[in-house]
Design a protein around this motif. Structure first.
Motif, PDB file in Angstrom:
ATOM      1  N   GLY A  14       0.788  -1.219   0.000  1.00 16.85           N
ATOM      2  CA  GLY A  14       0.000   0.000   0.000  1.00 16.85           C
ATOM      3  C   GLY A  14       0.818   1.266   0.000  1.00 16.85           C
ATOM      4  O   GLY A  14       0.258   2.364   0.075  1.00 16.85           O
ATOM      5  N   VAL A  15       2.146   1.153  -0.089  1.00 17.01           N
ATOM      6  CA  VAL A  15       2.986   2.343  -0.212  1.00 17.01           C
ATOM      7  C   VAL A  15       2.675   3.023  -1.540  1.00 17.01           C
ATOM      8  O   VAL A  15       2.348   2.362  -2.527  1.00 17.01           O
ATOM      9  N   GLY A  16       2.799   4.349  -1.563  1.00 14.00           N
ATOM     10  CA  GLY A  16       2.468   5.112  -2.766  1.00 14.00           C
ATOM     11  C   GLY A  16       3.245   4.690  -3.990  1.00 14.00           C
ATOM     12  O   GLY A  16       4.325   4.086  -3.904  1.00 14.00           O
ATOM     13  N   ALA A  17       2.706   5.029  -5.160  1.00  8.29           N
ATOM     14  CA  ALA A  17       3.293   4.588  -6.426  1.00  8.29           C
ATOM     15  C   ALA A  17       4.701   5.125  -6.633  1.00  8.29           C
ATOM     16  O   ALA A  17       5.564   4.425  -7.193  1.00  8.29           O
ATOM     17  N   SER A  18       4.970   6.356  -6.202  1.00  8.13           N
ATOM     18  CA  SER A  18       6.293   6.947  -6.417  1.00  8.13           C
ATOM     19  C   SER A  18       7.339   6.319  -5.494  1.00  8.13           C
ATOM     20  O   SER A  18       8.462   6.039  -5.925  1.00  8.13           O
ATOM     21  N   LEU A  19       6.977   6.092  -4.240  1.00  6.45           N
ATOM     22  CA  LEU A  19       7.889   5.399  -3.332  1.00  6.45           C
ATOM     23  C   LEU A  19       8.129   3.963  -3.801  1.00  6.45           C
ATOM     24  O   LEU A  19       9.244   3.447  -3.707  1.00  6.45           O
ATOM     25  N   THR A  20       7.088   3.331  -4.312  1.00  5.45           N
ATOM     26  CA  THR A  20       7.242   1.966  -4.839  1.00  5.45           C
ATOM     27  C   THR A  20       8.206   1.950  -6.018  1.00  5.45           C
ATOM     28  O   THR A  20       9.070   1.070  -6.121  1.00  5.45           O
ATOM     29  N   ALA A  21       8.085   2.917  -6.921  1.00  2.00           N
ATOM     30  CA  ALA A  21       8.986   2.984  -8.074  1.00  2.00           C
ATOM     31  C   ALA A  21      10.428   3.174  -7.629  1.00  2.00           C
ATOM     32  O   ALA A  21      11.347   2.538  -8.173  1.00  2.00           O
TER      33      ALA A  21
END
Length: 355
Positions: A222-229
């Motif tokens: 559930g971490v945000g898309a930018s942190l995931t990238a």
């Protein structure tokens, strides 16, 4: 090789996986990049809440020691740290001796049902691709490598710039370090800054620092898309190769991607980060727009543990970074945060992988 699913029983059997393979369910045989699979699955705890995520486990000295023994180790199929270390070590030994392994298995839900120990061993041995049997009917995703150009600023990636940074890093004293601006794509840096605000922060206290922390390894989905990238790219071979060009440390592997938040009055005292874990270098990324020096939170380089030996200080400005080599001489600190705003950073820790 026996199945190495997370729900294998004490006899070494994995009924759920064996039933899936023996059934009539639709499946696709694929050849996928190891580092893309590792970025997708390696960060999450898959062996219970009491054991570290695979990306953390492979960095432990106990695994290096097990691999160095160069002999098969006893496996009890217990959900213990020792048993998972032995299972990964045995796969490494099997692969090094020229052995073949069974394909990894993606279940109908898109998760890795069987093969995490094999994937960890392939990651440690820097394998390029591996075979996968995919029952997910497309829900597992494409497992496409995150491109460096989608994460790093294009000017940062230019050869002349990387050479200049490497030259500065090589001659820095009293330990090798370098500060540089314009690291990430600006849009990504600002998106990460927004996502950092909403993380479920945990207050951490030790004898020399106090700050809020959250690791992007061992965390819940559930971490945000930018942190995931950013996390996915930090766990990739391309990221390791870029850092190796600057540090001259080859075979680097990321072992943590830790988010930090410091509030008014918090500080990090003088320390080196040198430990038995064998970390070789750290990249600290800053996410603080228009940060004045008067607000504190400066990253300070010291000649030794004496507070009067300060050599350089760097403001944690938006989209800047400090890269430094860890040793018994790498004394550094972060000064007290004096302003009312929180100071945000992300620390990517790396080790030199298996020889």
């Amino acid at each position: 090789m026996l199945p190495d699913s997370s729900d294998v029983d004490r006899n070494g059997s994995a009924p759920r996986v064996q039933g899936l393979l023996a059934g009539l369910g639709a499946r696709t045989c694929r050849t996928l990049p190891v580092d893309a699979l590792w970025s997708h699955f390696g960060w999450a705890r898959c062996w219970g809440e009491l054991l570290p995520a695979p990306a953390r486990l492979v960095a432990l000295p106990v695994l290096r020691s097990a691999v160095a023994l160069a002999r098969p180790l006893a496996v009890r199929y217990d959900d213990t740290l020792q048993d998972h270390v032995h299972r990964i070590s045995n796969v490494v030994l099997h692969l090094k001796s020229g052995g073949r392994i069974e394909p990894l298995v993606l279940g109908p839900d898109g998760n890795l049902w069987d093969g995490m120990h094999r994937l960890a061993a392939l990651h440690l041995l820097r394998a390029d691709t591996t075979d996968v049997i995919d029952f997910s009917q497309g829900t597992s995703g494409g497992f496409i490598r995150v491109a460096a150009a989608s994460v790093f600023d294009p000017n940062f990636l230019r050869d002349p710039n990387l050479c200049r940074i490497a030259d500065r890093f090589a001659v820095a004293a009293p330990f090798r370090h370098v500060y540089f601006p314009h690291v990430l794509q600006p849009s990504l840096a600002f998106a990460i800054r927004l996502e950092l605000e909403s993380l479920p922060w945990r207050l951490a206290k030790t004898d020399f620092y106090q700050q809020y922390e959250m690791s992007l390894l061992d965390c819940q989905p559930g971490v945000g898309a930018s942190l995931t990238a950013l996390r996915d790219f930090a766990m990739s071979d391309d990221f390791a190769r870029i850092l190796a060009r600057i540090t001259a440390h080859h075979s680097l592997r990321t072992v943590d991607v830790a988010c930090h938040r410091s509030t008014t009055g918090q500080t990090i005292g003088i320390h080196t980060d040198d430990s038995e874990d064998g970390e070789s270098c750290r990249l600290t990324l800053h996410f603080n727009a228009a940060w004045p020096v008067e607000d504190g939170g400066l990253f300070v380089v010291f000649g030794n543990k004496d507070p009067t030996s300060a050599i350089a200080a760097f403001a944690p400005e938006m989209n800047t970074a400090v890269l430094f080599e860890i040793s018994e001489r790498s004394f550094h600190a972060v000064t007290h945060v004096e302003g009312i705003r929180s100071r945000y950073s992300i620390v990517i820790a790396m080790i030199v992988s298996l020889p």
